[in-house]
Motif scaffolding. Structure first.
Motif, mmCIF file in Angstrom:
data_model
loop_
_atom_site.group_PDB
_atom_site.id
_atom_site.type_symbol
_atom_site.label_atom_id
_atom_site.label_comp_id
_atom_site.label_asym_id
_atom_site.label_seq_id
_atom_site.Cartn_x
_atom_site.Cartn_y
_atom_site.Cartn_z
ATOM 1 N N SER A 119 0.950 -1.380 0.148
ATOM 2 C CA SER A 119 -0.424 -0.135 -0.040
ATOM 3 C C SER A 119 0.607 1.087 0.034
ATOM 4 C CB SER A 119 -1.086 -0.167 0.687
ATOM 5 O OG SER A 119 -0.073 -0.143 2.758
ATOM 6 N N GLN A 120 2.265 0.898 0.274
ATOM 7 C CA GLN A 120 3.299 1.799 -0.461
ATOM 8 C C GLN A 120 2.852 2.699 -2.022
ATOM 9 O OE1 GLN A 120 5.114 4.229 1.853
ATOM 10 N NE2 GLN A 120 4.910 5.717 0.161
ATOM 11 N N LEU A 121 2.074 3.901 -1.497
ATOM 12 C CA LEU A 121 2.167 4.249 -3.279
ATOM 13 C C LEU A 121 3.683 5.510 -3.695
ATOM 14 C CD1 LEU A 121 -1.836 4.730 -2.850
ATOM 15 C CD2 LEU A 121 -0.617 3.223 -3.715
ATOM 16 N N ALA A 122 3.148 5.203 -5.089
ATOM 17 C CA ALA A 122 4.253 6.536 -5.571
ATOM 18 C C ALA A 122 3.473 7.035 -6.672
ATOM 19 C CB ALA A 122 5.706 5.382 -5.621
ATOM 20 N N PHE A 123 4.250 8.210 -7.415
ATOM 21 C CA PHE A 123 4.140 9.175 -8.173
ATOM 22 C C PHE A 123 5.497 8.740 -8.741
ATOM 23 C CE2 PHE A 123 0.985 12.205 -6.542
ATOM 24 C CZ PHE A 123 0.134 10.968 -7.507
ATOM 25 N N LEU A 124 5.486 8.272 -10.532
ATOM 26 C CA LEU A 124 6.198 8.128 -11.810
ATOM 27 C C LEU A 124 6.484 9.226 -12.112
ATOM 28 C CD1 LEU A 124 4.609 5.399 -10.435
ATOM 29 C CD2 LEU A 124 6.719 4.537 -11.708
ATOM 30 N N LYS A 125 7.265 9.069 -12.895
ATOM 31 C CA LYS A 125 7.564 10.357 -14.319
ATOM 32 C C LYS A 125 7.286 9.207 -14.585
ATOM 33 C CE LYS A 125 8.479 12.952 -17.882
ATOM 34 N NZ LYS A 125 8.259 11.825 -18.170
ATOM 35 N N THR A 126 6.959 9.058 -16.139
ATOM 36 C CA THR A 126 6.894 7.077 -16.703
ATOM 37 C C THR A 126 7.083 7.960 -18.233
ATOM 38 O OG1 THR A 126 5.239 8.110 -17.790
ATOM 39 C CG2 THR A 126 4.675 6.831 -15.941
ATOM 40 N N GLN A 127 8.285 6.778 -18.678
ATOM 41 C CA GLN A 127 8.459 6.823 -20.255
ATOM 42 C C GLN A 127 7.581 5.777 -20.755
ATOM 43 O OE1 GLN A 127 12.691 6.454 -20.081
ATOM 44 N NE2 GLN A 127 13.064 7.132 -18.254
ATOM 45 N N ASP A 135 9.778 2.954 -18.247
ATOM 46 C CA ASP A 135 10.794 2.950 -17.417
ATOM 47 C C ASP A 135 10.209 4.668 -17.006
ATOM 48 O OD1 ASP A 135 12.708 3.010 -16.020
ATOM 49 O OD2 ASP A 135 14.018 2.826 -17.864
ATOM 50 N N ALA A 136 10.732 4.510 -15.789
ATOM 51 C CA ALA A 136 10.888 5.846 -14.497
ATOM 52 C C ALA A 136 11.504 6.335 -15.098
ATOM 53 C CB ALA A 136 10.012 4.994 -13.447
ATOM 54 N N ALA A 137 11.498 7.909 -15.026
ATOM 55 C CA ALA A 137 13.003 8.494 -15.201
ATOM 56 C C ALA A 137 13.061 8.715 -13.014
ATOM 57 C CB ALA A 137 12.342 10.020 -15.665
ATOM 58 N N THR A 138 11.846 9.482 -12.743
ATOM 59 C CA THR A 138 11.973 9.336 -11.332
ATOM 60 C C THR A 138 10.724 8.901 -10.343
ATOM 61 O OG1 THR A 138 13.280 10.726 -9.907
ATOM 62 C CG2 THR A 138 11.988 11.629 -11.778
ATOM 63 N N CYS A 139 10.648 9.058 -9.082
ATOM 64 C CA CYS A 139 9.205 8.417 -8.496
ATOM 65 C C CYS A 139 9.751 9.422 -7.185
ATOM 66 C CB CYS A 139 9.023 7.048 -8.634
ATOM 67 S SG CYS A 139 10.821 6.357 -7.267
ATOM 68 N N VAL A 140 8.972 9.139 -6.928
ATOM 69 C CA VAL A 140 8.430 9.924 -5.345
ATOM 70 C C VAL A 140 7.410 9.265 -4.518
ATOM 71 C CG1 VAL A 140 6.773 11.555 -5.698
ATOM 72 C CG2 VAL A 140 8.262 11.740 -3.602
ATOM 73 N N ASN A 141 7.676 8.799 -2.984
ATOM 74 C CA ASN A 141 6.678 7.910 -2.240
ATOM 75 C C ASN A 141 5.539 8.710 -2.241
ATOM 76 O OD1 ASN A 141 8.207 5.338 -2.873
ATOM 77 N ND2 ASN A 141 8.709 5.191 -0.578
#
Length: 221
Positions: A61-69, A77-83
């Motif tokens: 249930s730990q969610l995160a946002f991703l900058k997607t490719q 892929d993901a360029a970066t992410c943050v919880n």
């Protein structure tokens, strides 16, 4: 912050009588789906006509946002992410920026007033983002919902995420594919993962009268 939990699911099939592909995604109907955001295929597994087969899947249930490719309609892929998660019913917001070296950065999430988890694009150009969950042992989160063509500045992602997993019998999709429209084959499995025990086992069966069915195994822990 609410306690982070894990869910481990095992799906089994035995002598199904036909080769069968089962696909899992988080596409329970929600306002704005297929317009403001799109579900992503989580898992795809093919069981043979004869013999025993199994597939394991894990969710946290730990969610995160991703900058997607994105390439050819799939998240590659993901360029970066943050919880990011709701904390004591407080909304959380992060901002995506891009530095002079063209490297993307998410800011540390901070409380906001809207009551959702948000990711705002301040890169100066249109971007694609996703919200997903942190899978055990994986470097980047697993994307679940995709937001494309987010304009700079005035456009933000606002998302709540309920882990209602659904399954379909279909071979039309690959893992990480972006679903641009609703799946037309019947849903054979739907559960909010938060309501399940940490470990569950499910049996996939088929007969010509009732078709496919997913049922919980008798022994659980």
């Amino acid at each position: 912050m609410p306690e982070i939990y894990e869910r481990h699911l095992t799906f089994t099939g035995n002598n199904l009588g036909r080769e069968t592909t089962i696909m899992f995604t988080f596409d329970a109907p929600r306002k704005g789906m297929y317009k403001n955001f799109y579900p992503i295929v989580w898992r795809v597994c093919t069981f043979g006509k004869e013999g025993s087969y199994s597939m394991k899947a894990s969710y946290t249930s730990q969610l995160a946002f991703l900058k997607t490719q994105v390439e050819d309609g799939s998240i590659i892929d993901a360029a970066t992410c943050v919880n990011i998660n709701l904390s004591c019913r407080k909304a959380k917001k992060t901002i995506l920026t891009q530095d002079d070296e063209e490297v993307f950065h998410f800011s540390e999430p901070v409380p906001c007033e809207e009551g959702f988890m948000e990711a705002e694009n301040k890169t100066g150009s249109v971007q694609d983002l996703a919200i997903g969950f942190v899978s055990p042992g994986e470097l980047f989160p697993t994307p679940a919902h995709y937001y494309n063509d987010l304009g700079d500045g005035s456009t933000a992602v606002a998302a709540t995420f309920t882990p209602k997993l659904r399954a379909y019998i279909t071979s039309d999709y690959q893992e990480s594919a972006i679903l641009r429209s609703a799946i037309h084959t019947p849903c054979i499995f739907e559960y909010d993962l938060a309501s399940l025990a940490e470990n569950t086992t499910w049996n996939l069966t088929f007969d010509h009268r009732n078709g496919y069915k997913v049922s919980k195994a008798d022994r659980q822990h």
